[in-house]
Design a protein around this motif. Structure first.
Motif, PDB file in Angstrom:
ATOM      1  N   CYS A 167     -31.141  27.695  10.511  1.00 24.67           N
ATOM      2  CA  CYS A 167     -31.526  27.097   9.237  1.00 24.67           C
ATOM      3  C   CYS A 167     -30.664  25.871   8.985  1.00 24.67           C
ATOM      4  CB  CYS A 167     -31.359  28.110   8.106  1.00 24.67           C
ATOM      5  SG  CYS A 167     -31.856  27.499   6.484  1.00 24.67           S
ATOM      6  N   SER A 194     -34.484  20.784   1.573  1.00 31.76           N
ATOM      7  CA  SER A 194     -35.869  21.003   1.993  1.00 31.76           C
ATOM      8  C   SER A 194     -36.116  22.438   2.420  1.00 31.76           C
ATOM      9  CB  SER A 194     -36.221  20.055   3.141  1.00 31.76           C
ATOM     10  OG  SER A 194     -35.460  20.366   4.297  1.00 31.76           O
ATOM     11  N   THR A 195     -35.061  23.150   2.804  1.00 28.91           N
ATOM     12  CA  THR A 195     -35.230  24.542   3.232  1.00 28.91           C
ATOM     13  C   THR A 195     -34.862  25.538   2.138  1.00 28.91           C
ATOM     14  OG1 THR A 195     -32.994  24.618   4.169  1.00 28.91           O
ATOM     15  CG2 THR A 195     -34.796  23.960   5.637  1.00 28.91           C
ATOM     16  N   LYS A 236     -40.860  31.267  10.118  1.00 30.08           N
ATOM     17  CA  LYS A 236     -39.798  31.768  10.995  1.00 30.08           C
ATOM     18  C   LYS A 236     -38.961  32.864  10.357  1.00 30.08           C
ATOM     19  CE  LYS A 236     -39.365  27.507  13.712  1.00 30.08           C
ATOM     20  NZ  LYS A 236     -40.584  26.890  13.173  1.00 30.08           N
ATOM     21  N   ASP A 291     -35.818  27.174   9.440  1.00 30.50           N
ATOM     22  CA  ASP A 291     -36.670  26.069   9.888  1.00 30.50           C
ATOM     23  C   ASP A 291     -36.412  25.636  11.332  1.00 30.50           C
ATOM     24  OD1 ASP A 291     -34.125  25.122   9.167  1.00 30.50           O
ATOM     25  OD2 ASP A 291     -34.890  23.100   8.802  1.00 30.50           O
ATOM     26  N   ARG A 292     -35.314  26.069  11.932  1.00 25.42           N
ATOM     27  CA  ARG A 292     -34.967  25.579  13.273  1.00 25.42           C
ATOM     28  C   ARG A 292     -35.487  26.480  14.381  1.00 25.42           C
ATOM     29  NH1 ARG A 292     -28.927  22.988  12.135  1.00 25.42           N
ATOM     30  NH2 ARG A 292     -29.775  21.052  11.237  1.00 25.42           N
ATOM     31  N   TYR A 335     -33.115  30.647   1.545  1.00 27.37           N
ATOM     32  CA  TYR A 335     -33.551  29.502   2.339  1.00 27.37           C
ATOM     33  C   TYR A 335     -34.613  29.968   3.333  1.00 27.37           C
ATOM     34  CZ  TYR A 335     -29.385  27.018   0.659  1.00 27.37           C
ATOM     35  OH  TYR A 335     -28.433  26.423  -0.123  1.00 27.37           O
ATOM     36  N   GLU A 336     -35.466  29.016   3.727  1.00 26.76           N
ATOM     37  CA  GLU A 336     -36.425  29.302   4.787  1.00 26.76           C
ATOM     38  C   GLU A 336     -35.836  28.868   6.121  1.00 26.76           C
ATOM     39  OE1 GLU A 336     -40.987  28.255   6.248  1.00 26.76           O
ATOM     40  OE2 GLU A 336     -40.266  27.533   4.298  1.00 26.76           O
TER      41      GLU A 336
END
Length: 493
Positions: free
Chosen positions: A163, A168-169, A228, A143-144, A140-141
């Motif tokens: 995350c 979407s992530t 991130k 994102d937060r 996962y990427e």
């Protein structure tokens, strides 16, 4: 608490040692011969054995920058371990994708590089558990928020803070299935001159296009604002944990080189982004059933356990008031007339270990730690956060040692010399009734030329050290102590 007393004894070597210590601390200029010949209340040398109390302690988390990673899930003798990874990628500062080619001096042509794919590479040396069982890896990427440069992150941090873990992530189209003992790929390492099993994970085309649009490589901070980091986890399998040694992500792209008198050439190129000491990483460990496991093994009275990483530790309690009272009693119930020094205070921790082949391949969970540190519980947090080195007054490093008993059996133990520590405690104005220590499994880095310790980390690999407890009926854990009292009146004090 208990004290086993032995017959008092005086050995010439011990007396000479005590007199040497007295002379250095008090500036006495008398010769050793004169001291030995002085009256019998000049010096009193005593020996005792003092008990300790041992109990299991739960380690909720450790905070460190890992130099390797665990990844996977597995049932063990001491509960289930689940390990995953949060990491940034190092920014190649000053890098740019090619955007023009030189056709002739002073003649350039703009080009438009196109991304082909992005792949994540995980390199592993070995594994714990069943190497023939598959596990599935997902990526996962983050994102937060990203990881901050100077923050100390615990090994049980909340993934949801970094995350969102929604579709979407997720940057893989499907889980990558890995069977540890039969890797699909490998890479040659010039350092080890061996091939290292390699996991190649193709990331989604959507992510590849987005990541290729990241253009600001001026600083690590600027890069982190655009990207991130990654969250790497497993979502399938529960029989093994990989020891990941290195992580890298590679961008594959191409561009067209125009040729006036020939067919245009297509140039293929790559750019790799690495996980290294320049960026922040957290190896997260979760033990879902640790409370039940801790309760189960707390009922075992003759054995204690130290399980890594960040799982179960053993706490030791020493009744200082019992030691003080016993010394006072041995010195004629008036220890104020004596300066007391501890010449020997050996704590031996016996390890229950049989160095034999197990019936489960690559199952080294029961292998004891090579290094075990005894540290004051009150100093534990500051010791690792401030990268402190061990000292006789705070923390002592013990090395797993082997010896042979009278029956020819191999025995293992760690030994700690508490003499300096206890001498300091005896001379404290505000004495404490009880001191608590923790046995911590560690990894040690040493200077190659001097052999001195240069850094200490809490152990990140899977291991379990079984030791005889303070209540062990065969050989209880205790402190063997020799101390000396010097007459203050004879010192002119």
């Amino acid at each position: 608490y208990w004290i086993r007393m032995r017959n008092n004894w005086v050995v010439g070597i011990v007396v000479l040692t005590c007199l040497s210590l007295f002379s250095s601390c008090n500036g006495d200029t008398h010769s050793a011969g004169e001291s030995i010949l002085s009256e019998e209340d000049r010096i009193k040398v005593k020996s005792d054995t003092f008990g300790v109390v041992s109990a299991l302690d739960s380690c909720m988390a450790i905070a460190l920058t890992p130099d390797s990673f665990l990844l996977g899930e597995c049932e063990t003798h001491f509960g289930t371990i689940k390990a995953d990874i949060l990491t940034q990628l190092a920014c190649p500062e000053g890098f740019t994708y090619p955007d023009q080619v030189v056709l002739a001096p002073g003649d350039t042509l703009q080009i438009d590089p196109i991304v082909d794919s992005v792949c994540l590479y995980l390199y592993y040396n070995t594994w714990y558990g069943d190497g023939s069982s598959p596990l599935g890896i997902n990526v996962y990427e983050m994102d937060r928020q990203t990881l901050l440069e100077n923050e100390r992150y615990p090994s049980n941090l909340q993934i949801g803070d970094y995350c969102s873990l929604d579709e979407s992530t997720r940057i893989t189209n499907y889980s990558t299935i890995v069977v540890p003992q039969t890797p699909a790929d490998s890479s040659y390492s010039s350092e080890t001159e061996q091939y290292i099993p390699t996991i190649r994970i193709k990331l989604s085309n959507k992510f590849a296009k987005r990541f290729f649009e990241v253009k600001d490589f001026s600083t690590q901070q600027a890069f982190n604002q655009q990207f991130k980091g990654l969250y790497i986890c497993t979502d399938f399998g529960g029989s093994n944990v990989l020891y990941i040694s290195d992580i890298a992500m590679t961008v594959f792209y191409h561009f067209t080189m125009p040729r006036p008198s020939a067919t245009d050439s297509v140039i293929y190129d790559t750019k790799s982004f690495y996980v290294n000491e320049e960026v922040r990483q957290v190896n997260r460990y979760v033990y879902p059933n640790r409370p039940e496991i801790l309760e189960k093994y707390s009922q075992v009275t003759d054995t204690n356990y130290i399980v890594s990483p960040a799982n179960i530790y053993t706490q030791l309690s020493v009744r200082m008031d019992s030691i003080f009272n016993r010394i006072d009693e041995q010195l004629g119930n008036d220890s104020t007339l004596y300066s007391v020094y501890v010449n020997k205070a050996n704590l031996t921790v016996d390890v229950l270990y049989s160095n034999s082949v197990t019936d489960r391949p690559r199952d080294n969970w029961d292998s004891p730690a090579t290094y075990m540190m005894l540290i004051k519980e009150s100093s534990l947090e500051d010791f690792f956060s401030q990268n402190t080195m061990p000292s006789d007054s705070v923390a002592i490093v013990g090395t797993l040692s082997a010896s042979t008993d009278t029956l020819g059996n191999t025995t293992y133990n760690y030994t700690y010399d508490l003499s300096t520590f206890l001498t300091l405690q005896l001379h404290e104005k505000n004495k404490v009734d009880e001191l608590k220590f923790v046995l911590i499994p560690i990894s040690v880095t040493t200077n190659s030329s001097t052999g001195s310790i240069t850094s200490i980390r809490q152990l990140q690999t899977i291991s379990a050290t079984l030791i005889r407890s303070a209540n062990n009926q065969e050989t209880p854990m205790d402190i063997e102590m020799v101390y000396a009292g010097f007459s203050k009146t004879r010192q002119g004090q």
